[in-house]
Motif scaffolding. Sequence first.
Motif, PDB file in Angstrom:
ATOM      1  N   LEU A  55      43.263  19.177  12.121  1.00 14.83           N
ATOM      2  CA  LEU A  55      42.263  18.558  11.161  1.00 14.83           C
ATOM      3  C   LEU A  55      40.818  18.400  11.781  1.00 14.83           C
ATOM      4  CD1 LEU A  55      42.732  15.935   8.487  1.00 14.83           C
ATOM      5  CD2 LEU A  55      43.794  14.419   9.771  1.00 14.83           C
ATOM      6  N   HIS A  56      40.356  18.232  10.134  1.00 11.88           N
ATOM      7  CA  HIS A  56      38.466  17.918  10.460  1.00 11.88           C
ATOM      8  C   HIS A  56      38.725  17.511   9.141  1.00 11.88           C
ATOM      9  CE1 HIS A  56      38.364  22.407   9.118  1.00 11.88           C
ATOM     10  NE2 HIS A  56      37.717  22.176   9.042  1.00 11.88           N
ATOM     11  N   PHE A  57      36.676  16.660   9.133  1.00 14.28           N
ATOM     12  CA  PHE A  57      36.476  16.866   8.255  1.00 14.28           C
ATOM     13  C   PHE A  57      34.718  17.722   7.727  1.00 14.28           C
ATOM     14  CE2 PHE A  57      38.390  13.050   9.227  1.00 14.28           C
ATOM     15  CZ  PHE A  57      38.316  12.361   8.163  1.00 14.28           C
ATOM     16  N   ASP A  58      34.777  18.080   6.431  1.00 19.11           N
ATOM     17  CA  ASP A  58      33.590  18.694   6.209  1.00 19.11           C
ATOM     18  C   ASP A  58      32.816  18.232   5.986  1.00 19.11           C
ATOM     19  OD1 ASP A  58      34.669  21.763   7.559  1.00 19.11           O
ATOM     20  OD2 ASP A  58      36.144  21.663   5.950  1.00 19.11           O
ATOM     21  N   PHE A  59      31.559  18.239   6.405  1.00 16.93           N
ATOM     22  CA  PHE A  59      30.644  17.668   6.475  1.00 16.93           C
ATOM     23  C   PHE A  59      29.336  18.100   4.951  1.00 16.93           C
ATOM     24  CE2 PHE A  59      26.070  15.128   7.301  1.00 16.93           C
ATOM     25  CZ  PHE A  59      26.750  14.036   6.707  1.00 16.93           C
ATOM     26  N   ARG A  60      28.893  18.319   4.091  1.00 18.69           N
ATOM     27  CA  ARG A  60      28.259  19.130   3.429  1.00 18.69           C
ATOM     28  C   ARG A  60      26.841  18.465   3.129  1.00 18.69           C
ATOM     29  NH1 ARG A  60      31.959  23.315   3.721  1.00 18.69           N
ATOM     30  NH2 ARG A  60      33.695  22.567   3.401  1.00 18.69           N
ATOM     31  N   LEU A  61      25.888  18.924   3.107  1.00 20.86           N
ATOM     32  CA  LEU A  61      24.459  18.332   2.386  1.00 20.86           C
ATOM     33  C   LEU A  61      24.171  19.858   1.539  1.00 20.86           C
ATOM     34  CD1 LEU A  61      23.562  16.582   5.627  1.00 20.86           C
ATOM     35  CD2 LEU A  61      24.173  15.516   3.960  1.00 20.86           C
ATOM     36  N   GLN A  62      23.820  19.289   0.407  1.00 15.40           N
ATOM     37  CA  GLN A  62      22.630  20.080  -0.833  1.00 15.40           C
ATOM     38  C   GLN A  62      21.190  19.659   0.012  1.00 15.40           C
ATOM     39  OE1 GLN A  62      22.705  18.985  -4.759  1.00 15.40           O
ATOM     40  NE2 GLN A  62      21.634  20.507  -5.433  1.00 15.40           N
ATOM     41  N   ILE A  63      20.987  21.333   0.191  1.00  8.43           N
ATOM     42  CA  ILE A  63      19.971  21.429   0.518  1.00  8.43           C
ATOM     43  C   ILE A  63      19.258  22.553  -0.353  1.00  8.43           C
ATOM     44  CG2 ILE A  63      18.363  22.046   2.595  1.00  8.43           C
ATOM     45  CD1 ILE A  63      20.313  20.879   4.603  1.00  8.43           C
ATOM     46  N   GLY A  64      18.324  22.466  -0.961  1.00  7.26           N
ATOM     47  CA  GLY A  64      18.027  24.128  -1.689  1.00  7.26           C
ATOM     48  C   GLY A  64      19.516  23.545  -2.907  1.00  7.26           C
ATOM     49  N   ASP A  65      19.835  25.376  -3.385  1.00  7.89           N
ATOM     50  CA  ASP A  65      20.971  25.473  -4.067  1.00  7.89           C
ATOM     51  C   ASP A  65      21.989  26.114  -3.549  1.00  7.89           C
ATOM     52  OD1 ASP A  65      19.024  25.042  -5.833  1.00  7.89           O
ATOM     53  OD2 ASP A  65      18.247  26.605  -5.904  1.00  7.89           O
ATOM     54  N   VAL A  66      22.504  25.160  -1.650  1.00  6.82           N
ATOM     55  CA  VAL A  66      23.842  25.980  -1.777  1.00  6.82           C
ATOM     56  C   VAL A  66      23.711  24.485  -1.012  1.00  6.82           C
ATOM     57  CG1 VAL A  66      23.329  27.864  -0.936  1.00  6.82           C
ATOM     58  CG2 VAL A  66      22.498  26.441   0.769  1.00  6.82           C
ATOM     59  N   LEU A  67      25.306  24.220  -0.045  1.00  6.81           N
ATOM     60  CA  LEU A  67      25.823  23.013   0.677  1.00  6.81           C
ATOM     61  C   LEU A  67      26.006  23.842   1.834  1.00  6.81           C
ATOM     62  CD1 LEU A  67      29.038  22.043  -1.449  1.00  6.81           C
ATOM     63  CD2 LEU A  67      27.047  20.456  -1.187  1.00  6.81           C
ATOM     64  N   VAL A  68      24.747  23.157   2.763  1.00  7.62           N
ATOM     65  CA  VAL A  68      24.134  23.576   4.504  1.00  7.62           C
ATOM     66  C   VAL A  68      26.496  22.222   4.908  1.00  7.62           C
ATOM     67  CG1 VAL A  68      23.409  23.315   6.726  1.00  7.62           C
ATOM     68  CG2 VAL A  68      22.094  23.855   4.094  1.00  7.62           C
ATOM     69  N   SER A  69      26.463  23.127   5.871  1.00  7.97           N
ATOM     70  CA  SER A  69      27.421  22.432   6.058  1.00  7.97           C
ATOM     71  C   SER A  69      28.129  22.508   7.624  1.00  7.97           C
ATOM     72  CB  SER A  69      29.198  23.545   5.671  1.00  7.97           C
ATOM     73  OG  SER A  69      29.218  22.939   4.142  1.00  7.97           O
ATOM     74  N   TRP A  70      28.918  21.469   8.036  1.00  4.53           N
ATOM     75  CA  TRP A  70      29.207  21.305   9.264  1.00  4.53           C
ATOM     76  C   TRP A  70      30.595  20.766   9.010  1.00  4.53           C
ATOM     77  CZ3 TRP A  70      24.181  19.308   7.225  1.00  4.53           C
ATOM     78  CH2 TRP A  70      23.865  20.307   7.729  1.00  4.53           C
ATOM     79  N   ALA A  71      31.120  21.489  10.404  1.00  6.78           N
ATOM     80  CA  ALA A  71      33.050  20.758  10.689  1.00  6.78           C
ATOM     81  C   ALA A  71      32.944  19.641  11.460  1.00  6.78           C
ATOM     82  CB  ALA A  71      33.819  21.839  11.633  1.00  6.78           C
ATOM     83  N   VAL A  72      33.219  18.357  11.131  1.00  5.76           N
ATOM     84  CA  VAL A  72      33.376  17.406  11.949  1.00  5.76           C
ATOM     85  C   VAL A  72      34.376  16.970  12.505  1.00  5.76           C
ATOM     86  CG1 VAL A  72      32.485  15.083  12.222  1.00  5.76           C
ATOM     87  CG2 VAL A  72      31.696  16.378  11.154  1.00  5.76           C
ATOM     88  N   PRO A  73      35.465  17.286  13.885  1.00  9.55           N
ATOM     89  CA  PRO A  73      36.436  17.006  14.842  1.00  9.55           C
ATOM     90  C   PRO A  73      36.937  15.742  14.091  1.00  9.55           C
ATOM     91  CG  PRO A  73      35.226  18.708  15.764  1.00  9.55           C
ATOM     92  CD  PRO A  73      34.653  17.671  14.090  1.00  9.55           C
TER      93      PRO A  73
END
Length: 205
Positions: A55-73
């Motif tokens: 189980l984790h949380f995918d933290f995504r920020l709209q930067i330009g025209d994509v969702l830049v993403s990080w997995a946060v356990p």
Amino acid sequence: MTRDGNRRAKDGRDQAELTEYRRRRDVDRSGEPTGSGAIGDEPQFVVQRHDASSLHFDFRLQIGDVLVSWAVPKGPSLDPREKRLATRTDDHPLAYADFEGSIPPGEYGAGTVVVWDRGPLQNRTRHDEQDISLEDALVAGHLRVELFGEKLTGQFSLTQTRIRGNDRNWLLVKVDDDDADRRRKPERTQPESVLSGRTNDDLKD
């Protein structure tokens, strides 16, 4: 460059940014989106609760025209004392901000996904009293954003580290502002989707 030329160049960059996303997935099987499509009049963030191999949380920020993403356990925390490991993953298409569902066994990221939080974001990154774009902040390895979600509000910082010798590892920290809260733990107590009200367990059942 003409307007059409600019658009083609931008579309080419978007395609390149999503190459890894598409390479890893059979979207016909997984049901995950490929489209870009705007998700709001201003930049958005989305946090997806992803019950996969762990189980984790995918933290995504709209930067330009994509969702830049990080997995946060452990998920984002509202407590500024807590530094949460956030591992950079492949960029996702903007349409992913609405994605909820069950990714079948054998597919990359197999498991259940719900939209745990979502809303507008504002860039608050500054250096030497100058505003820094999120694109430049990402390259520099430090950014600060203000989130306007249902569960996450206020400013958060993301800073690239060399934890475990991996430059894909960042630290996600709540800024100690008026929205900081050392007692409330939405990442533990509020598992439900802000879009559908469903939990990951509901999608399993």
